[in-house]
Structures are given as C-alpha cells and as structure tokens.
Motif scaffolding. Structure first.
Motif, PDB file in Angstrom:
ATOM      1  N   ARG A  49      -0.495   1.779  -6.808  1.00 16.56           N
ATOM      2  CA  ARG A  49      -0.872   1.875  -5.397  1.00 16.56           C
ATOM      3  C   ARG A  49      -0.123   0.861  -4.539  1.00 16.56           C
ATOM      4  O   ARG A  49       0.075   1.085  -3.341  1.00 16.56           O
ATOM      5  CB  ARG A  49      -2.378   1.682  -5.255  1.00 16.56           C
ATOM      6  N   ALA A  81      -3.334  -2.369   0.281  1.00 16.16           N
ATOM      7  CA  ALA A  81      -2.084  -1.785  -0.214  1.00 16.16           C
ATOM      8  C   ALA A  81      -1.071  -1.637   0.916  1.00 16.16           C
ATOM      9  O   ALA A  81       0.129  -1.901   0.742  1.00 16.16           O
ATOM     10  CB  ALA A  81      -2.362  -0.429  -0.861  1.00 16.16           C
ATOM     11  N   MET A 131       2.043   7.090  -4.068  1.00 15.02           N
ATOM     12  CA  MET A 131       2.533   5.735  -4.290  1.00 15.02           C
ATOM     13  C   MET A 131       3.903   5.575  -3.670  1.00 15.02           C
ATOM     14  O   MET A 131       4.771   6.435  -3.799  1.00 15.02           O
ATOM     15  CB  MET A 131       2.640   5.441  -5.792  1.00 15.02           C
ATOM     16  N   GLU A 164      -7.331   0.504   0.597  1.00 13.21           N
ATOM     17  CA  GLU A 164      -6.095   1.086   1.131  1.00 13.21           C
ATOM     18  C   GLU A 164      -5.421   0.142   2.121  1.00 13.21           C
ATOM     19  O   GLU A 164      -4.189   0.039   2.163  1.00 13.21           O
ATOM     20  CB  GLU A 164      -6.403   2.426   1.801  1.00 13.21           C
ATOM     21  N   GLN A 223      -3.007   1.112 -12.423  1.00 16.06           N
ATOM     22  CA  GLN A 223      -3.326   1.891 -11.239  1.00 16.06           C
ATOM     23  C   GLN A 223      -3.141   1.059  -9.969  1.00 16.06           C
ATOM     24  O   GLN A 223      -2.594   1.531  -8.961  1.00 16.06           O
ATOM     25  CB  GLN A 223      -4.756   2.415 -11.323  1.00 16.06           C
ATOM     26  N   ARG A 224      -3.575  -0.186  -9.992  1.00 19.37           N
ATOM     27  CA  ARG A 224      -3.384  -1.076  -8.842  1.00 19.37           C
ATOM     28  C   ARG A 224      -1.897  -1.262  -8.559  1.00 19.37           C
ATOM     29  O   ARG A 224      -1.459  -1.218  -7.400  1.00 19.37           O
ATOM     30  CB  ARG A 224      -4.039  -2.436  -9.110  1.00 19.37           C
ATOM     31  N   THR A 235       2.654  -3.446   0.915  1.00 20.98           N
ATOM     32  CA  THR A 235       3.923  -2.724   0.962  1.00 20.98           C
ATOM     33  C   THR A 235       4.703  -3.053   2.229  1.00 20.98           C
ATOM     34  O   THR A 235       5.934  -3.151   2.201  1.00 20.98           O
ATOM     35  CB  THR A 235       3.700  -1.209   0.848  1.00 20.98           C
ATOM     36  N   SER A 248      -0.242   6.768 -12.727  1.00 24.86           N
ATOM     37  CA  SER A 248       0.879   6.226 -11.962  1.00 24.86           C
ATOM     38  C   SER A 248       2.136   6.308 -12.819  1.00 24.86           C
ATOM     39  O   SER A 248       2.492   5.356 -13.516  1.00 24.86           O
ATOM     40  CB  SER A 248       0.610   4.771 -11.559  1.00 24.86           C
TER      41      SER A 248
END
Length: 294
Positions: A109, A60, A1, A57, A105-106, A64, A147
């Motif tokens: 990530r 994510a 993460m 993925e 969890q989401r 980010t 996480s």
C-alpha cells in the motif's frame, strides 16, 4: 498500489539509513531527505508488538507523496523482529505468517517493493528442516498479502543460537525450498556476515565472500546492503552494530564494499547508533561516500 522507483541507473551510489517513523511513516522520508540520504529503510508498524492499528489511506497518500518529493529513491521496510518463519509450533507459525502478511500488505500500500526479514530460528529442528519451514511460511504470507510487486529480502544473520542464514548457502536453501523463488532477494548485513565468520577486511577474503554469495544465490538477488560496523570480533556469532570505521570491521572493509563495482547499484543503508538528530547518520554516510572515492 503505486510503486515508486528511479528509472535511471544512479551515477552516485545510493546511501541512506533506517529512519524513525515517529509521527507518521511519511516522517521517515522527511528525515531521510533532511539528512541527505538517497536510500531509506523504515518500520511500517511497531516492530515489537504483534498487533498494530491498520494503515490508513491518508497515511499511505502522505508517504507516497513524500517519497515523490524526495526524488523517488529506493525504500525498503524491515519486518518485525517477532516473526520466526521457522517456528516449531502451529501457534508460532500462524502468528508469524499473519504478521508477515500484514508487513507485506502495508509495504504494498505504501509502494515499497522490498521487505527485509530474518529467516528465523529452527529451535533444534536442524537447518534443513528450518529452511523448508521458513520457505513454506513466507510463501504463505506472500500469497495472503495480495501485493504481487513486493519482494521478500532474506537477511543474513550472525548465527546466534539456532538462527538460520548465517551462511549464504543457508539463505539460498530457503529460496530453493520456495514455490515462488522469484519473489525472494537477499539483504547483506556486513556486521552479521563478520559475526558469522566472513572476514570482509582483506581484499582476497572479501572477494571470496562476494563470490560465495554469487555462487550460492546469485548477485542478481542482492537488492540491499545493511552497512554496519561490528562491536564484536570475527566469528563472534553476536550482533552488535557501531559507527562505520569505529568497530572491528574498520574502514578497510567498507572501502572494499564501496569500491566494489559489482555492488555499485545496490542501495546501502545504515543501522548504526543514533541520537535524536541526524548527526550520526550524516557522519556515517559521509564516511561511506569518502571511502567510495578512488
């Protein structure tokens, strides 16, 4: 993460809004940037469904990267309204734990450090039993999510029905019952506080409310403010948001909030009505910025 955060203490207050993730969760970041926001809240999945497609993925990575381009301003996510950590049946408890674990969890990530959740409704079990159940279920979700950097923010409520968390002592009771209190913070919703009976319009009463929060839970736990005016009156026990300065709280309450040095560093996000464009959010953020000026 990958956790994204600003390293320096902000000179200006961090003000933003809950933004739509339609078209992909990274789109919420783009909408925040376009509106001139310096804080953001999102739903990372459909908040009205128990099941949702897994976070890819690629999604994510887009998110980010978008946050990095925007400037690494603080991002929180709001957990599904379906979650009831104080559920009074085994089935309800398991579904809530599983959904909360997925939310956490989401967030992990996506590099989001804070997930806001309502403490739930005790359904007649009583506040003490409800707080203990809520803590146990949220602890389990934290353990399942994998996480460790993500924090649960308990949001105060207006106190409708058997909802927990209408008082700051009620929020503190959940944290005190937890096996991992270091993983918990608080989100203060101004409209909910007003509906629960906290009068934030008068300087002395506003100060008393913030001091009560400090005594009950500690201001160090206050990580986010939902800046919302209220369509309903003091102690109404109802949750109805409206534009800043246009409701029962009025500009007086938000002037006190925005000039409170104790809360200067805490991000403030709007959950006020909006249309298809950013105009309403920009209007409300402008009001907050104006009220922050001496």
């Amino acid at each position: 993460m990958e956790t994204i955060s600003r390293q320096n203490k902000p000179q200006q207050q961090l003000i933003g809004a809950h933004m739509s993730a339609a078209g992909g969760v990274h789109k919420a970041v783009e909408r925040a940037e376009a509106a001139g926001a310096t804080a953001l809240q999102v739903f990372t999945r459909n908040q009205r469904q128990w099941n949702a497609p897994p976070l890819e993925e690629h999604d994510a990575e887009l998110f980010t990267a978008a946050v990095r381009r925007w400037g690494g301003y603080p991002v929180s996510s709001h957990a599904s309204y379906l979650i009831n950590p104080a559920a009074d049946t085994p089935e309800g408890a398991e579904r809530s734990v599983a959904l909360m674990a997925d939310e956490l969890q989401r967030a992990g990530r996506l590099g989001i450090e804070m997930v806001v959740v309502h403490p739930g409704a005790h359904k007649g079990q009583g506040e003490t039993a409800g707080a203990a159940l809520a803590a146990a279920r949220l602890d389990e979700a934290l353990e399942r999510c994998g996480s460790p950097a993500v924090m649960v923010l308990l949001e105060n409520t207006a106190g409708q029905g058997t909802m927990l968390g209408a008082s700051f002592a009620g929020l503190a009771a959940v944290i005190e019952a937890s096996r991992m209190p270091e993983r918990y913070g608080i989100c203060l919703d101004t409209a909910h506080a007003f509906g629960a009976g906290y009068d934030l319009r008068d300087a002395a009463l506003y100060d008393a409310a913030i001091r009560e929060l400090d005594v009950c839970a500690g201001l160090d736990r206050l990580r986010l403010v939902h800046a919302n005016d209220s369509l309903t009156g003091l102690g109404s026990r109802r949750d109805r948001h409206t534009h800043i300065g246009q409701g029962e709280l009025g500009e007086a309450a938000f002037r006190l909030l925005m000039r409170d040095e104790r809360l200067h560093h805490v991000p403030k996000v709007l959950e006020t009505p909006k249309g298809k464009g950013p105009e309403e959010d920009m209007m409300n953020m402008a009001v907050l910025r104006r009220l922050a000026r001496p």
